[in-house]
Design an enzyme around this catalytic site. Structure first.
Site, PDB file in Angstrom:
ATOM      1  N   ASN A 206       0.818  -1.212   0.000  1.00  0.00           N
ATOM      2  CA  ASN A 206       0.000   0.000   0.000  1.00  0.00           C
ATOM      3  C   ASN A 206       0.851   1.261   0.000  1.00  0.00           C
ATOM      4  O   ASN A 206       1.239   1.771  -1.030  1.00  0.00           O
ATOM      5  CB  ASN A 206      -0.945  -0.043   1.211  1.00  0.00           C
ATOM      6  CG  ASN A 206      -2.061   0.967   1.117  1.00  0.00           C
ATOM      7  OD1 ASN A 206      -1.894   2.043   0.564  1.00  0.00           O
ATOM      8  ND2 ASN A 206      -3.216   0.630   1.664  1.00  0.00           N
ATOM      9  N   ASP A 255      -2.200   2.140   5.945  1.00  0.00           N
ATOM     10  CA  ASP A 255      -2.474   2.673   4.608  1.00  0.00           C
ATOM     11  C   ASP A 255      -1.256   3.459   4.117  1.00  0.00           C
ATOM     12  O   ASP A 255      -0.130   2.989   4.229  1.00  0.00           O
ATOM     13  CB  ASP A 255      -3.740   3.529   4.668  1.00  0.00           C
ATOM     14  CG  ASP A 255      -4.456   3.623   3.329  1.00  0.00           C
ATOM     15  OD1 ASP A 255      -3.795   3.891   2.311  1.00  0.00           O
ATOM     16  OD2 ASP A 255      -5.689   3.448   3.292  1.00  0.00           O
ATOM     17  N   SER A 256      -1.458   4.670   3.626  1.00  0.00           N
ATOM     18  CA  SER A 256      -0.365   5.450   3.048  1.00  0.00           C
ATOM     19  C   SER A 256       0.614   5.931   4.123  1.00  0.00           C
ATOM     20  O   SER A 256       0.272   5.985   5.309  1.00  0.00           O
ATOM     21  CB  SER A 256      -0.929   6.659   2.300  1.00  0.00           C
ATOM     22  OG  SER A 256      -1.730   6.242   1.211  1.00  0.00           O
TER      23      SER A 256
END
Length: 345
Positions: A206, A255-256
């Site tokens: 991700n 996530d990011s």
């Protein structure tokens, strides 16, 4: 006959009294959990992270009353913030004085990561059909003249990307699942060509970021719940014993990520309305919480960006079906933004 009936009634009453007494005694004997208020939250902090230095973000800009899946924040050289909406393909521009405009309207692209090249073009990693046909494309600053860099026919689900000093870029392949390590990290050189595998066998690769010296690649594994720290010998070679898992996350997946000028790593926790912070060795040192999280609001925290030349960090999230729409929140990062290989000479 009446005496027998009375006797049966008395016996039943005696048995019922005994059962109630046993039940009451049993209730008193059973141990019970006495949960503190913090663990009654909709998303309680893991015990191992609950004592980290913590601060709550403040609202910066309300993007929409609708629950848009906001992603891709990146700053342009002039200070404007670019970001995207995944499922509709839109790309937005937010000026420093908070004027919102649309760079790219609704379309068939499914953006999850943006970067800005030195030549001014916007690069986009997009998820395509969310199965096997994503791509990396570039476009002019006004959203026109879209060109494929990594075509959908290549079979990648491009989710995020980051440039290196040479003008090439790394991107994550968002394929796989908790039991299917089908994703990975790939590199495309400054002159293009076939993507080169850097880090294979990941469970939904991700977020991705590159240290200021270009020697350390950081990657999150959404379904695997891992933070990878990868030392590079050169652009396409992992140093001997250079691939380490520095952290394993609890709960919804990482996530990011972004990196500041001091090498600290910020990871958005999707489904938890928070951002975890790690030092350059990958050790957790702090966290930022979004308002309303204990009641289940703003949980879909996807990404963040630090404004160049400052320590102002903007965090993107949406409230999905809970009624608070899509919002950008703000905090102070631990250090100023790291130089961008894409836009800084």
């Amino acid at each position: 006959m009446g005496g027998i009936l009375i006797g049966k009634v008395a016996l039943a009453a005696l048995l019922l009294t005994g059962v109630c007494a046993v039940a009451q005694e049993s209730d008193r004997a059973l141990p019970a959990l006495d949960l503190p208020e913090a663990l009654r939250s909709a998303v309680p902090l893991p015990v191992s992270e609950a004592d980290l230095p913590t601060v709550e973000a403040v609202e910066y800009f309300k993007v929409s009353d609708q629950a848009l899946q906001l992603e891709c924040p990146v700053f342009e050289p002039g200070g404007d913030l670019l970001f995207c909406e995944v499922f509709g393909g839109r790309v937005y521009r937010l000026t420093p004085d908070k004027k919102l405009s649309t760079v790219l309207g609704e379309n068939e692209l499914r953006p999850a990561g943006l970067e800005v090249h030195k030549n001014g073009r916007i690069y986009m990693a997009e998820l395509g059909d969310f199965a096997a046909q994503g791509s990396v494309v570039s476009m002019d600053a006004d959203g026109t003249n879209i060109e494929e860099i990594v075509p959908r026919s290549s079979g990648f689900l491009a989710d995020d990307l980051v440039f290196d000093k040479q003008g090439g870029f790394y991107f994550t392949d968002f394929k796989g699942g908790s039991s299917r390590p089908d994703g990975g990290v790939y590199y495309v050189g400054p002159d293009g060509g076939e993507p080169v595998s850097i880090l294979p066998n990941l469970r939904i690769a991700n977020g991705i970021g590159l240290s200021a010296d270009g020697k350390t690649l950081w990657v999150t594994e959404l379904a695997g719940g891992k933070l990878h720290r990868v030392s590079l010998s050169d652009a396409t070679t992992v140093a001997p014993f250079g691939d380490l898992i520095t952290y394993t996350f609890t709960g919804a997946g990482p996530d990011s990520l972004r990196i500041d000028a001091d090498g600290n790593v910020y990871v958005a926790m999707y489904g938890q309305a928070r951002v975890l912070v790690f030092n350059p060795l990958g050790l957790p040192i702090g966290q930022y919480l979004l308002p309303g999280r204990d009641e289940g609001h703003n949980l879909r925290s996807t990404s963040m960006a630090i404004r160049p030349g400052t320590d102002e960090m903007l965090i993107l999230t949406n409230d999905w079906d809970r009624g608070r729409g899509s919002t950008i929140f703000a905090v102070r990062a631990l250090a100023k933004a790291a130089p961008s290989f894409a836009i800084d000479e």
